[in-house]
Enzyme design. Sequence first.
Site, short mmCIF file in Angstrom:
data_model
loop_
_atom_site.label_atom_id
_atom_site.label_comp_id
_atom_site.label_asym_id
_atom_site.label_seq_id
_atom_site.Cartn_x
_atom_site.Cartn_y
_atom_site.Cartn_z
N HIS A 138 76.61 140.26 61.38
CA HIS A 138 77.29 140.58 62.65
C HIS A 138 78.81 140.61 62.54
O HIS A 138 79.49 141.10 63.44
CB HIS A 138 76.94 139.55 63.73
CG HIS A 138 75.49 139.52 64.10
ND1 HIS A 138 74.80 140.63 64.52
CD2 HIS A 138 74.59 138.50 64.12
CE1 HIS A 138 73.54 140.30 64.79
NE2 HIS A 138 73.38 139.01 64.54
N ASP A 188 64.61 134.91 61.96
CA ASP A 188 64.53 134.55 63.37
C ASP A 188 63.53 135.43 64.13
O ASP A 188 63.39 135.31 65.34
CB ASP A 188 65.92 134.55 64.04
CG ASP A 188 66.77 135.74 63.63
OD1 ASP A 188 66.24 136.67 63.00
OD2 ASP A 188 67.98 135.73 63.96
ZN LIG Z 1 69.42 137.04 63.94
#
Ligand SMILES: [Zn+2]
Length: 410
Positions: free
Chosen positions: A136, A261
Amino acid sequence: MVSNRAVVWSPDYLSYRWSADHPMNPTRLELTMSLASGLGLLEGAELVRPEAASDADLLRIHTPGYIEAVKHAGHSTTPGVLGPDSPHGLGTEDNPVFPQMHEASAILAGGSLTAAREIASGRTRRAVSIGGGMHHAMPDWASGFCVYNDVAIAISWLLDNGFDRIAYIDVDAHHGDGVQHAFADDPRVLTISLHQHPATLWPNTGWSSEIGRGSGEGTTINLPVLPGTVDAPWLRGFHAVVPGAIAAFRPQIVVSQCGVDSHREDPLADLALTIDGQRAAFLAMRDLADRHAEGRWLAVGGGGYGLVRVVPRAWTHLIAAALDVELRPDRAVPESWRERAHSLVPSVDLPVSMSDGGDVDYLPWDGPGGAPETGIPAVDRALTRVDSAVIATRRACFPLLGLDPEDPRD
Ligand SMILES: [Zn+2]
């Protein structure tokens, strides 16, 4: 010596620690290495210790002002949360300032760079660095627990060192926005991200319609899947999009971001994969590297907040995949690891096997409207939903790769 496989690891990865109660806790890395070790995977494996990324390495992706700000923040006397409008995203709830944050982040970036160098030099075909995957991070701001975008830095380095066709596959529950951003206009890098639908999860990007820019149009692929997606439909979606795109792109190396995740127990996302589905995804990506990239596979970690029950088992399967060690899902978790995990996190109900008993038998996608021929009732909502995404993504991207979006053989 050519070992063909390398595990890149430094105990210094454990210094990437946002705060005591932050969801991304390096205990997950420590417990992964101790599980891999307890199962005997690391006996005879080549462990490569990385150097920290230099400023010149970081400047491949990040701005000078940002790097200075990270250095400054990590040596300031006011760590923690400074507020939502903190400059460069340093000091937000997600990305609180922590001591030595530049040094800790630079070692993760150095790990992925080392993996890239090991492969580019020919010393190894496969390298895995579970500390990487900070997908990110943006050029001048920290985002989503990511400071430096190690994986974009490694790809950038590969582009300058003999590689001009690089495929990046991101299976984290969150969209791989930072890596996509770095290469959206670069036709030499194919980025593919499978993630929870942007309408339902931060960072709210990664729609099927995001296909790249300018000369990079067609080398950005996104497959968003809805919350609750379990192993078989997820794998159906993966196989309906990824292998065809990889075959058409003909990469020299496959780079995988292996965030876990996507697991059903993950506290920050809503997908419903099991350890078994995640293992199947890792093996599928390895297989694609073997078939289309002469075996060159660089795998990094990423998200994953089931610190004890999920990440260690999932990434141990990843390490086994990289090392070519057969690790059966029904293998028992060693008692010594359970004792170690219990000593670190006493409150968690520990797993006993390397499997969740997930069902990874997926029905291959067979074209738009194909479901009735396979005998799947059209009311199977999970398949219908995944197929909607598959069709949208294939129609957006496949023609640009010279593929037929309607033909399941492509
Ligand atoms: Zn993630």
